[in-house]
Design an enzyme around this catalytic site. Structure first.
Site, PDB file in Angstrom:
ATOM      1  CB  CYS A   1      -0.964  -0.042   1.174  1.00 10.48           C
ATOM      2  SG  CYS A   1      -1.833  -1.620   1.225  1.00 10.48           S
TER       3      CYS A   1
ATOM      4  CG  HIS B   1      -1.840   4.593   4.974  1.00  4.92           C
ATOM      5  ND1 HIS B   1      -1.780   4.554   3.594  1.00  4.92           N
ATOM      6  CD2 HIS B   1      -1.914   3.297   5.376  1.00  4.92           C
ATOM      7  CE1 HIS B   1      -1.809   3.293   3.185  1.00  4.92           C
ATOM      8  NE2 HIS B   1      -1.899   2.511   4.246  1.00  4.92           N
TER       9      HIS B   1
ATOM     10  CG  HIS C   1      -6.483   0.409   1.522  1.00  4.08           C
ATOM     11  ND1 HIS C   1      -5.555   1.036   0.718  1.00  4.08           N
ATOM     12  CD2 HIS C   1      -5.800  -0.093   2.573  1.00  4.08           C
ATOM     13  CE1 HIS C   1      -4.360   0.904   1.260  1.00  4.08           C
ATOM     14  NE2 HIS C   1      -4.485   0.229   2.392  1.00  4.08           N
TER      15      HIS C   1
END
Lengths: 332, 379
Positions: free
Chosen positions: B141, B269, B306
């Site tokens: 990620c 994040h 996400h």
């Protein structure tokens, strides 16, 4: 900018005053291979399969996928041989200075395909094991190496097709030159299993090879096996080899792309060696296998070898020159 | 001032918009991209919602979606930078969490043929843009911010004057499936930093920027990159380590020559998982100290889901747009901030007139791969 200009600029200016990136260790997880010189013999049908537990102990291996286990074995072998690691004292340098890169194309395909197929078969996720979670992300190999050996520098998984192994070396060298790391462990791995075999269309290497590269001002007396030139990438074979410096001096050995399917010959005098011969599909491990074999050739007197990955059917062609270490300058 | 690199063009798409502008407008308006899932067989799963891209013609299940998203985002970024759609000799660095693993799944189900040359993105980039220096980094990620750090190193070395950096991901059924199994009560919404957050929800999309050593002759820039720092926890396969995250934030500040009190905006994040949000907030609190009340913060995943490898650059592009328009998009569904983030000024509605100039962008991934970028906007 063309690859040729790129090279000229690289020669002229190194960030941080770094002159060279050098190879100080190679390691293997390949059946029957103990030394770099053993690779060219191909797979020894009589050799036992690599047993990760015998190299690493059983602890912590249980839920690792096959590629990760192989990569850990090769990583340890290279770290030990380079002198960066020993069983008693662990790592000899600051862990924040050690980068890890891994190269693989077929790496976690088995985990992904099995979970997807299982869900389809079952019509649900009831039988999916949460333990598999990390294995569904392709960087599992690279992250696990860092965790196992406590290596806290930059950590990156390269999945870039035929040139992937040499590309990973390029980014390792980039980090060494920019100062983001002083030492880098670069591992190539391709596992053989039903999934990787079916996807790649044939037997797969089923092994790993690891190469330790360092800034030449950070080797602290560790033995230098070779000096790495710039890794260049181009759509054209001749441009890639020339830009890497492959035609500068009379390189006698050309480590050719997997399968040696090139029609054009840019180094007509050189001995052509396909390191995948006798191993099956080497894919993302090919470039690192070439560097390992290259160190064996340098050790027996060859002054430089050229390694090339990728062919006309791939997205590009990458090349690098590995030269014998210059003799140490005389220091008072 | 430290060195800085020109961001000459941007491109993005996700479940909340097909361009960077559309995404930003929808984020500011609080429009989420969460919808009933369509890419997978709904009855196999407990969760029924995803932040999928609305490419109707593509459902159900076609291969190569992550590649398609990527080509779209890069095309947008080149047009935005006023560059031709030709990338011969220009490095293209792509961060991805799951590369074309969705195509592998379709093959495993017997629906497509295997294509080793399209597991990574270089083949399609060569066909579309004539690109020959392409690199697919599969780094969970934080992948696109990791790629960004390499772009800086390339520009800094003098090897190149222009680099394209991108991120892309499409949702894989294996990742969705294992999350569905792990999150036995599926989160109804992604609620970053809320005490009642229940986990993450996957999204998809792509993001791309053109980064240059110097601005183009036109002089037009979208903003400036001031510095990027990267590291690795070497701690746990999925759980973050706050000490290591704090370290990478400090390194980014140092690379950009900024102090915490000079950071005006933070794109967190914020994945909505217990582990990420606590770890990230702990690290932020540690580094910012009393200055943690200074920057306005937001976590866009509450609306985009996400977006994995694309998420770092998604956040970076939204940060630049925020600065340019002096608007900060809200973090949805945040009612009760977790104690460790109690002092954070997280925007829960659109903030106007904050006048941010310097923004921090966080990206953390599986395997403890951390990356933080500092950008400076233009207005």
């Amino acid at each position: 900018m063309t690859a040729v200009q790129e090279r000229a600029e690289q020669d002229g200016s190194g960030q941080d005053g770094v002159r060279q990136v050098v190879v100080t260790g190679v390691g293997f997880a390949l059946p029957g291979v103990d030394e770099p010189g053993d690779v060219e013999r191909g797979r020894d049908a009589a050799a036992d399969a690599v047993d990760p537990a015998a190299h690493l102990g059983k602890k912590g291996l249980r839920y690792k996928d096959h590629a990760t286990r192989l990569a850990l074995v090769a990583a340890k072998d290279a770290l030990v041989r380079s002198g960066l690691w020993d069983e008693t004292n662990g790592l000899a340098v600051d862990p924040r200075d050690v980068a890890v890169l891994a190269s693989s194309n077929l790496g976690n395909l088995d985990s992904v395909a099995e979970v997807a197929a299982l869900i389809g078969r079952e019509g649900g996720t009831r039988l999916v094991s949460p333990i598999a979670t990390p294995n569904l992300s392709s960087n599992v190999v690279c992250a696990d190496i860092a965790i196992r050996f406590g290596l806290r520098g930059p950590n990156m998984m390269v999945c870039n097709g035929a040139t992937s192994g040499l590309d990973a070396l390029r980014w390792a060298a980039t980090w060494l030159r920019s100062g983001r790391a002083r030492h880098a462990l670069v591992v190539g791995v391709e596992p053989d299993n039903d999934v990787s075999r079916a996807f790649a269309g044939g037997q797969v290497l089923d092994g790993a090879v690891a190469v330790v590269v360092e800034r030449d001002d950070s080797t602290a007396g560790r033995t230098v096996l070779g000096e790495l030139g710039p890794v260049t990438r181009s759509g054209r074979l001749d441009q890639s080899v020339t830009a890497a410096g492959g035609t500068d001096d009379a390189s006698r050995v050309w480590l050719v792309p997997e399968g040696d399917g090139m029609s054009s010959v840019v180094l007509p005098e050189a001995e052509r060696v396909d390191v995948s011969r006798g191993w099956g599909r080497t894919s993302g491990a090919h470039g690192l296998l070439q560097i390992a074999v290259g160190t064996a050739r340098l050790a027996t007197g060859t002054s430089s070898v050229v390694a090339t990955c990728g062919g006309p059917a791939d997205d590009a062609i990458a090349s690098v020159v590995l030269r014998a270490p210059r003799s140490e300058p005389c220091q008072a | 001032m430290s060195k800085r690199w020109a961001i000459a063009g941007v491109g993005a798409l996700s479940s909340v918009g097909r361009t960077a502008e559309e995404m930003f407008d929808n984020l500011c308006a609080g429009r989420t991209g969460l919808r009933t899932l369509r890419g997978f067989t709904a009855e196999w799963y407990t969760a029924q919602h995803l932040h999928e891209i609305d490419d109707l013609d593509a459902y159900p299940d076609v291969e190569g979606r992550a590649t398609r998203f990527l080509l779209d985002a890069i095309g947008q970024a080149l047009a935005d930078a006023g560059m031709p759609q030709d990338l011969a000799g220009v490095p293209v660095l792509i961060g991805t969490g799951l590369r074309e693993l969705r195509s592998v799944e379709l093959w495993a189900r017997g629906q497509t043929k295997p294509d080793e040359r399209r597991l990574h993105f270089g083949t399609a980039l060569r066909e579309r843009f004539g690109a020959d220096d392409t690199h697919t980094f599969s780094n969970a990620c934080s992948a696109s911010l990791y790629a960004l750090s390499l772009a800086v190193d390339l520009l800094d070395s003098g090897e190149h004057d222009t680099v394209v950096v991108a991120g892309t991901d499409s949702i894989t059924e294996s990742m969705f499936g294992v999350l569905d199994r792990l999150q036995s009560v599926p989160p109804e919404r992604l609620r970053p930093f809320d005490v009642n957050r229940k986990g993450t929800i996957l999204g998809e999309g792509a993001s791309a920027i053109v980064l240059r050593r110097e601005p183009a002759e036109s002089g037009r820039v979208r903003g400036w990159l001031r510095g990027v720092a990267i590291n690795c926890d070497a701690f746990h396969a999925t759980a973050p380590e706050p000490g290591s995250i704090a370290e990478v934030i400090r390194s980014a500040h140092s690379a950009a020559a900024v102090r915490p009190d000079q950071v005006d905006l933070v794109l967190l994040h914020g994945t909505g998982t217990m582990a990420n949000d606590t770890g990230e907030a702990t690290a932020m609190a540690e580094v910012f100290g009393t200055e943690v009340k200074h920057p306005v913060m937001t976590a866009m995943k509450s609306m985009t889901g996400h977006t994995s490898g694309a998420s770092g650059l998604h956040s970076l592009i939204m940060a630049l747009t925020s600065i340019a328009q002096d608007r900060v998009s809200p973090t949805l569904h945040l009612e009760d901030q977790i104690p460790v983030a109690a002092d954070f000024r997280i925007a829960t509605r659109e903030h106007l007139g904050e006048g941010p100039v310097v923004a921090q962008v966080n990206g953390f991934g599986f395997g403890g791969v951390n990356a933080v970028a500092i950008v400076e906007g233009t207005r």
